[in-house]
Enzyme design. Sequence first.
Site, mmCIF file in Angstrom:
data_model
loop_
_atom_site.group_PDB
_atom_site.id
_atom_site.type_symbol
_atom_site.label_atom_id
_atom_site.label_comp_id
_atom_site.label_asym_id
_atom_site.label_seq_id
_atom_site.Cartn_x
_atom_site.Cartn_y
_atom_site.Cartn_z
ATOM 1 C CB CYS A 137 -0.932 -0.004 1.194
ATOM 2 S SG CYS A 137 -2.179 1.300 1.093
ATOM 3 C CG HIS A 319 4.964 -4.102 1.761
ATOM 4 N ND1 HIS A 319 3.614 -3.947 1.927
ATOM 5 C CD2 HIS A 319 5.535 -3.587 2.872
ATOM 6 C CE1 HIS A 319 3.377 -3.376 3.092
ATOM 7 N NE2 HIS A 319 4.530 -3.138 3.678
#
Length: 420
Positions: A137, A319
């Site tokens: 995210c 990530h």
Amino acid sequence: MEHHQPEHPAPGKAGTAEAVIPENHEVPAGPDEHPQDTDTRDADGEAGEQEPADQALLPGQCGDNLESPTPEASSSPPGPTLGTVPEVETMRACSTPQELPRSPRTRQPEPDFYCVKWIPWKGERTPIITQSTNGPCPLLAIMNILFLQWKVKLPPQKEVITSDELMAHLGNCLLSIRPHETSEGLQLNFQQNVDDAMTVLPKLATGLDVNVRFTGVSDFEYTPECSVFDLLGIPLYHGWLVDPQSPEAVRAVGKLSYNQLVEKIITCKHSSDTNLVTEGLIAEQFLETTAAQLTYHGLCELTTGAKEGELSVFFRNNHFSTMTKHKSHLYLLVTDQGFLQEEQVVWESLHNVDGDSCFCDSDFHLSHSLGKGPGAEAAATRRAGAYRLGAGPAASAGGVSAAAGSTASVDADAGPVTAG
């Protein structure tokens, strides 16, 4: 015989009715009923159950979906539940004329909120945003930097924040930036970057396509997504570098990006030139042996290239993490929600490629009070598993893609490189 066997429905229909609505298939025994009548009806019922076997199994397959949760289970806050969509589809497929009760959680969409963790940071109580899954995210990584830089502040009682709120804060930051140069050409270029950043802003909550180059820790193929980092002045790093002490790998990889290297491997494999085939195999071996997307050479270059006290975004294992450098050592911000109540767990050291790290508090002191609760232990297991497993190579037109919710290295639900 004095008593004649009464006519019964066809065995197949009787079996189906009994399987679908067992509570309505009750035959009361009369006072004058003889045992042989009961035996005859039982034999007919058994034959009916055996004949439509497929129909009898269907309600049994969704039997778990027919039960409503207990009040205790219903009162708990909704959370992401795997298998939610298949559950609804199964209930529709197994529906009967009578309306079946649906579990409340099948109507609940996945929550789009994040828990706020307050930490002491350089003498000020500062919020950071945590996430319930170890999914990629970039929005959280960027926003946590803005919080640690105190460019964005939250009310002191804030405990939960939504993705839309984070987007609004980030959008305000981007729109408040002013160009340093006054020339018309540079101002137009700046405005174009702002427009690009605002266009890709929604992608930050789901994922960004980044295409790394194996030549340097700051080398990425430029895409509109990179304009967000440029405008905010946030460095974007990775550590997936080819070791210069492996000349064969250096020649095979060259200055290619990830996408270009994958295309080269595919082309070389189908070549009739043995030299090209060999070069393709060497390049493929490089991707396989560095599947964790961090090499020792990359870690050394990363430690050298990052500035002391600098807050940056580190891309690894599909990530995005918030990273800083303190006293020549690299640390990643711990954002796993499992550590939400662990006040002494704020940073995680990054000193090897195998994930053998240490947890530290906000002052970078070694944490000795790591909780033993299931949340903290599960979070530590997820992080260790992510570093050990890594992500493998795969051809992707969008580059090395990272999207929030299910990183491939943890859940193994997505492709080896593309996290979904």
